[in-house]
Design a protein around this motif. Sequence first.
Motif, PDB file in Angstrom:
ATOM      1  N   SER A  34       0.813  -1.218   0.000  1.00  5.50           N
ATOM      2  CA  SER A  34       0.000   0.000   0.000  1.00  5.50           C
ATOM      3  C   SER A  34       0.847   1.270   0.000  1.00  5.50           C
ATOM      4  O   SER A  34       0.373   2.326  -0.418  1.00  5.50           O
ATOM      5  CB  SER A  34      -0.952   0.010   1.208  1.00  5.50           C
ATOM      6  OG  SER A  34      -0.237  -0.131   2.423  1.00  5.50           O
ATOM      7  N   THR A  36       3.139   1.693  -1.982  1.00  6.73           N
ATOM      8  CA  THR A  36       3.403   1.867  -3.412  1.00  6.73           C
ATOM      9  C   THR A  36       2.155   2.303  -4.165  1.00  6.73           C
ATOM     10  O   THR A  36       2.232   3.155  -5.070  1.00  6.73           O
ATOM     11  CB  THR A  36       3.922   0.550  -4.018  1.00  6.73           C
ATOM     12  OG1 THR A  36       4.941  -0.002  -3.187  1.00  6.73           O
ATOM     13  CG2 THR A  36       4.456   0.764  -5.420  1.00  6.73           C
ATOM     14  N   TYR A  37       0.994   1.731  -3.814  1.00  4.92           N
ATOM     15  CA  TYR A  37      -0.184   2.023  -4.626  1.00  4.92           C
ATOM     16  C   TYR A  37      -1.044   3.173  -4.120  1.00  4.92           C
ATOM     17  O   TYR A  37      -1.783   3.774  -4.911  1.00  4.92           O
ATOM     18  CB  TYR A  37      -1.040   0.769  -4.845  1.00  4.92           C
ATOM     19  CG  TYR A  37      -1.794   0.229  -3.652  1.00  4.92           C
ATOM     20  CD1 TYR A  37      -2.871   0.907  -3.089  1.00  4.92           C
ATOM     21  CD2 TYR A  37      -1.463  -1.011  -3.107  1.00  4.92           C
ATOM     22  CE1 TYR A  37      -3.582   0.380  -2.020  1.00  4.92           C
ATOM     23  CE2 TYR A  37      -2.160  -1.547  -2.034  1.00  4.92           C
ATOM     24  CZ  TYR A  37      -3.216  -0.845  -1.498  1.00  4.92           C
ATOM     25  OH  TYR A  37      -3.919  -1.360  -0.430  1.00  4.92           O
ATOM     26  N   ASN A  40      -0.884   5.974  -6.194  1.00  3.62           N
ATOM     27  CA  ASN A  40      -0.440   5.394  -7.469  1.00  3.62           C
ATOM     28  C   ASN A  40       0.922   5.941  -7.892  1.00  3.62           C
ATOM     29  O   ASN A  40       1.074   6.631  -8.910  1.00  3.62           O
ATOM     30  CB  ASN A  40      -1.461   5.623  -8.579  1.00  3.62           C
ATOM     31  CG  ASN A  40      -1.274   4.624  -9.739  1.00  3.62           C
ATOM     32  OD1 ASN A  40      -0.211   4.033  -9.905  1.00  3.62           O
ATOM     33  ND2 ASN A  40      -2.329   4.454 -10.528  1.00  3.62           N
ATOM     34  N   MET A  60       2.656  -2.798 -12.278  1.00  6.62           N
ATOM     35  CA  MET A  60       2.880  -3.039 -10.861  1.00  6.62           C
ATOM     36  C   MET A  60       2.316  -4.382 -10.420  1.00  6.62           C
ATOM     37  O   MET A  60       1.373  -4.911 -11.020  1.00  6.62           O
ATOM     38  CB  MET A  60       2.267  -1.919 -10.025  1.00  6.62           C
ATOM     39  CG  MET A  60       0.786  -1.667 -10.250  1.00  6.62           C
ATOM     40  SD  MET A  60       0.242  -0.174  -9.358  1.00  6.62           S
ATOM     41  CE  MET A  60      -1.479  -0.077  -9.875  1.00  6.62           C
ATOM     42  N   VAL A  62       1.143  -5.255  -6.689  1.00 12.37           N
ATOM     43  CA  VAL A  62       0.988  -4.635  -5.372  1.00 12.37           C
ATOM     44  C   VAL A  62      -0.217  -5.237  -4.649  1.00 12.37           C
ATOM     45  O   VAL A  62      -1.186  -5.666  -5.269  1.00 12.37           O
ATOM     46  CB  VAL A  62       0.795  -3.100  -5.500  1.00 12.37           C
ATOM     47  CG1 VAL A  62       2.065  -2.424  -5.997  1.00 12.37           C
ATOM     48  CG2 VAL A  62      -0.365  -2.766  -6.427  1.00 12.37           C
ATOM     49  N   GLU A  63      -0.126  -5.220  -3.331  1.00 14.36           N
ATOM     50  CA  GLU A  63      -1.243  -5.675  -2.508  1.00 14.36           C
ATOM     51  C   GLU A  63      -1.053  -5.105  -1.104  1.00 14.36           C
ATOM     52  O   GLU A  63       0.079  -5.013  -0.613  1.00 14.36           O
ATOM     53  CB  GLU A  63      -1.297  -7.200  -2.463  1.00 14.36           C
ATOM     54  CG  GLU A  63      -2.557  -7.747  -1.795  1.00 14.36           C
ATOM     55  CD  GLU A  63      -2.694  -9.241  -2.011  1.00 14.36           C
ATOM     56  OE1 GLU A  63      -3.807  -9.683  -2.336  1.00 14.36           O
ATOM     57  OE2 GLU A  63      -1.698  -9.968  -1.851  1.00 14.36           O
ATOM     58  N   THR A 191       4.021  11.018  -2.442  1.00 14.01           N
ATOM     59  CA  THR A 191       4.085  10.305  -3.720  1.00 14.01           C
ATOM     60  C   THR A 191       4.987  11.048  -4.691  1.00 14.01           C
ATOM     61  O   THR A 191       5.788  10.437  -5.418  1.00 14.01           O
ATOM     62  CB  THR A 191       2.678  10.140  -4.318  1.00 14.01           C
ATOM     63  OG1 THR A 191       1.860   9.386  -3.412  1.00 14.01           O
ATOM     64  CG2 THR A 191       2.720   9.416  -5.654  1.00 14.01           C
ATOM     65  N   TYR A 218      -5.222   5.676  -6.191  1.00 12.84           N
ATOM     66  CA  TYR A 218      -5.736   4.722  -5.216  1.00 12.84           C
ATOM     67  C   TYR A 218      -5.668   5.253  -3.788  1.00 12.84           C
ATOM     68  O   TYR A 218      -4.752   5.976  -3.413  1.00 12.84           O
ATOM     69  CB  TYR A 218      -4.961   3.408  -5.310  1.00 12.84           C
ATOM     70  CG  TYR A 218      -5.198   2.663  -6.592  1.00 12.84           C
ATOM     71  CD1 TYR A 218      -6.395   1.992  -6.809  1.00 12.84           C
ATOM     72  CD2 TYR A 218      -4.238   2.652  -7.598  1.00 12.84           C
ATOM     73  CE1 TYR A 218      -6.631   1.309  -8.003  1.00 12.84           C
ATOM     74  CE2 TYR A 218      -4.451   1.982  -8.790  1.00 12.84           C
ATOM     75  CZ  TYR A 218      -5.656   1.311  -8.991  1.00 12.84           C
ATOM     76  OH  TYR A 218      -5.884   0.642 -10.166  1.00 12.84           O
ATOM     77  N   SER A 222      -8.317  -0.214  -2.131  1.00 15.34           N
ATOM     78  CA  SER A 222      -8.007  -0.214  -3.567  1.00 15.34           C
ATOM     79  C   SER A 222      -8.662  -1.344  -4.339  1.00 15.34           C
ATOM     80  O   SER A 222      -8.938  -1.212  -5.531  1.00 15.34           O
ATOM     81  CB  SER A 222      -6.492  -0.321  -3.754  1.00 15.34           C
ATOM     82  OG  SER A 222      -6.040  -1.602  -3.347  1.00 15.34           O
ATOM     83  N   LEU A 224      -6.994  -3.936  -5.045  1.00 12.56           N
ATOM     84  CA  LEU A 224      -5.894  -4.510  -5.818  1.00 12.56           C
ATOM     85  C   LEU A 224      -5.406  -5.810  -5.185  1.00 12.56           C
ATOM     86  O   LEU A 224      -5.400  -5.960  -3.969  1.00 12.56           O
ATOM     87  CB  LEU A 224      -4.732  -3.523  -5.895  1.00 12.56           C
ATOM     88  CG  LEU A 224      -5.006  -2.222  -6.657  1.00 12.56           C
ATOM     89  CD1 LEU A 224      -3.845  -1.256  -6.487  1.00 12.56           C
ATOM     90  CD2 LEU A 224      -5.247  -2.510  -8.141  1.00 12.56           C
ATOM     91  N   ALA A 231      -0.155   0.354 -14.680  1.00 14.47           N
ATOM     92  CA  ALA A 231      -0.376   1.373 -13.658  1.00 14.47           C
ATOM     93  C   ALA A 231      -1.578   2.253 -13.958  1.00 14.47           C
ATOM     94  O   ALA A 231      -2.204   2.784 -13.034  1.00 14.47           O
ATOM     95  CB  ALA A 231       0.878   2.236 -13.509  1.00 14.47           C
TER      96      ALA A 231
END
Length: 263
Positions: A34, A36-37, A40, A60, A62-63, A191, A218, A222, A224, A231
């Motif tokens: 998270s 990372t995302y 975004n 990506m 990601v989770e 970010t 995000y 998300s 994801l 992305a």
Amino acid sequence: MHRWFLLLLLFCTPAFAAPPGPAPPQRILFVGNSLTYVGNLPATFAAMANANGHAVHAAMIVEGGATLDQRVADGSVQRALADYKPAVLVLQERGGDLLCMPMEEACFQSAQAIQALAQAGRTAGARVVLLGSYQAHPRASAELVEKEAAAAEQAGIAYVEISESLRRLSGEAPALAWYHADGMHPGPALTLLDAIQLHRTLFGVIPAQGFDVAAPIYTTSSGLHAELREADAAAPRPDTPQGIHYDGTMLGQFNSMLDSSGK
């Protein structure tokens, strides 16, 4: 004779080559969680790079709450390296794992995972970098940077420092949205800091042009999962905010603060 001479010239003169087309975008794969995302980062970095003269396409894996050790175990990165064929692999660990949180063995598992993914990336022909995470407490932040730098050096990859730069810049410009509404995850300013630091590491230049991110921005919810996705792909959740603008003035402010701090 004149006709034969013209034919001889035709066969002996090399054909003019068509001008080469633009180089394909450099593929960059982000692997993380998270940190990372939320906001975004992959799409933000790609938009920044493209606006500043570097053709980039980002994807990506990601989770939320994921560790790099989990990505080694499920083989998702190895499959993505084969299918997506990135030129750059960006790894980002959870914020506390290299500090042995939440359990002592997290340090060892994280360092081992970074080495394994770095080796897999190199074998696939990718440049691999470790993007730092962050801690708010000064002592924890300094220790985290030390541990991350050591893990990157041990794995033979570049390290992109975030935590100490975040502490300094957020102190200089406290009004900026450094954190998400939950007070923990990245806000737009953080970010942007991540993207600038990564841009400097990969391209060796300071990004100066403002840009628009035309992609899902995000939040913590998300939807994801740990699977390869572009992305800028449509978000799983229809209520995900769309797009954000970063102007050149904001980039200039960040670059000035980073330069003044020696970072």
